[in-house]
Motif scaffolding. Structure first.
Motif, short mmCIF file in Angstrom:
data_model
loop_
_atom_site.label_atom_id
_atom_site.label_comp_id
_atom_site.label_asym_id
_atom_site.label_seq_id
_atom_site.Cartn_x
_atom_site.Cartn_y
_atom_site.Cartn_z
N TYR A 1 -40.31 34.26 34.88
CA TYR A 1 -38.96 34.84 34.78
C TYR A 1 -38.60 35.38 36.14
CZ TYR A 1 -35.06 37.63 33.01
OH TYR A 1 -33.82 38.17 32.79
N LYS A 2 -37.49 34.93 36.67
CA LYS A 2 -37.08 35.32 38.03
C LYS A 2 -36.19 36.56 37.98
CE LYS A 2 -34.96 33.49 42.18
NZ LYS A 2 -34.41 32.30 42.80
N ASN B 1 -30.23 41.27 36.74
CA ASN B 1 -30.96 41.21 35.47
C ASN B 1 -32.11 42.21 35.35
OD1 ASN B 1 -32.95 40.08 37.05
ND2 ASN B 1 -33.04 38.14 35.96
N ALA B 2 -32.02 43.32 36.04
CA ALA B 2 -33.10 44.31 36.03
C ALA B 2 -33.39 44.81 34.62
CB ALA B 2 -32.77 45.48 36.95
N GLU C 1 -37.80 41.97 28.71
CA GLU C 1 -38.73 40.85 28.54
C GLU C 1 -40.18 41.30 28.76
OE1 GLU C 1 -38.01 37.94 27.26
OE2 GLU C 1 -35.84 38.24 27.31
N ILE C 2 -40.40 42.13 29.78
CA ILE C 2 -41.75 42.64 30.03
C ILE C 2 -42.23 43.48 28.86
CG2 ILE C 2 -43.07 44.25 31.49
CD1 ILE C 2 -41.47 43.16 33.89
N LYS C 3 -41.33 44.25 28.29
CA LYS C 3 -41.69 45.08 27.12
C LYS C 3 -42.10 44.19 25.95
CE LYS C 3 -39.87 48.92 24.42
NZ LYS C 3 -38.75 49.83 24.20
N LYS D 1 -41.34 44.08 40.22
CA LYS D 1 -39.92 44.36 40.05
C LYS D 1 -39.03 43.42 40.87
CE LYS D 1 -38.92 48.72 40.41
NZ LYS D 1 -38.45 50.06 40.81
N GLU D 2 -39.44 43.13 42.10
CA GLU D 2 -38.59 42.32 42.97
C GLU D 2 -38.71 40.81 42.72
OE1 GLU D 2 -42.51 42.93 44.77
OE2 GLU D 2 -41.05 44.34 44.00
#
Length: 180
Positions: free
Chosen positions: A76-77, A82-83, A89-91, A136-137
């Motif tokens: 996932y980029k 889209n922060a 998605e990480i959750k 994050k980046e």
């Protein structure tokens, strides 16, 4: 009496079917649901496509490498728009990986990226190894490592060797370009 027994059996059968159809999220279903979604990239790689210089591998590392058949990759980029979606998605992935069937193998930080490695199986044999990394980046990546007779202990030594290995980026150019 026969009617009561039939009724109890039908009820039991229906309950079993309903319980087995429960919609527990799985990593495999997450892959399937998101492989075509925007901001995602998905790729299945037979290990034979990823050529590594094994001359510096120990016998244990070679054995672990040869036990792997295929890698399923989902990435996932991240971008400036889209922060919040990235966090969501990480959750979801972290919730899936909290399932008791996933056993911790190792965790480490590499250049600001948090990487965790888990596996499904026994202490002697892993059915599947999952590598989840995020930054994050950049976004995140999940790799499902599938093979035969994979040993969790040997996979740790292989992962350590792969961190130091020279990987020909041309082999995984699509993935590398996606995160740029």
């Amino acid at each position: 009496m026969k009617r009561t027994i039939k009724h109890v059996l039908y009820t039991l059968f229906t309950a079993i079917i309903l319980v087995s159809c429960a919609s527990n999220a799985s990593l495999q279903s997450y892959f399937v649901d998101n492989q075509e979604a925007s901001n995602f990239i998905s790729q299945d790689l037979p290990l034979s496509m990823v050529k590594l210089d094994q001359t510096t591998f120990s016998e244990e590392q070679k054995e672990a490498y040869n036990s792997v058949n295929k890698l399923n990759f989902l990435g996932y980029k991240a971008n400036e728009n889209n922060a919040e979606a990235l966090k969501a998605e990480i959750k979801i992935i972290k919730a899936i990986l909290k399932d008791s069937k996933y056993k911790d193998l190792m965790e480490f930080n590499d250049k600001g990226r948090k990487i965790s490695v888990k596996y499904i199986g026994t202490d002697d044999e892993a059915d599947e190894v999952v590598v989840f990394g995020h930054a994050k980046e950049l976004g995140f990546a999940i790799v499902r490592v599938l093979g035969d007779d994979m040993s969790p202990d040997k996979m740790v030594t292989l992962i350590t060797a792969l961190q130091k290995a020279n990987v020909d980026e041309n082999q995984v150019q699509d993935i590398m370009n996606f995160f740029k």
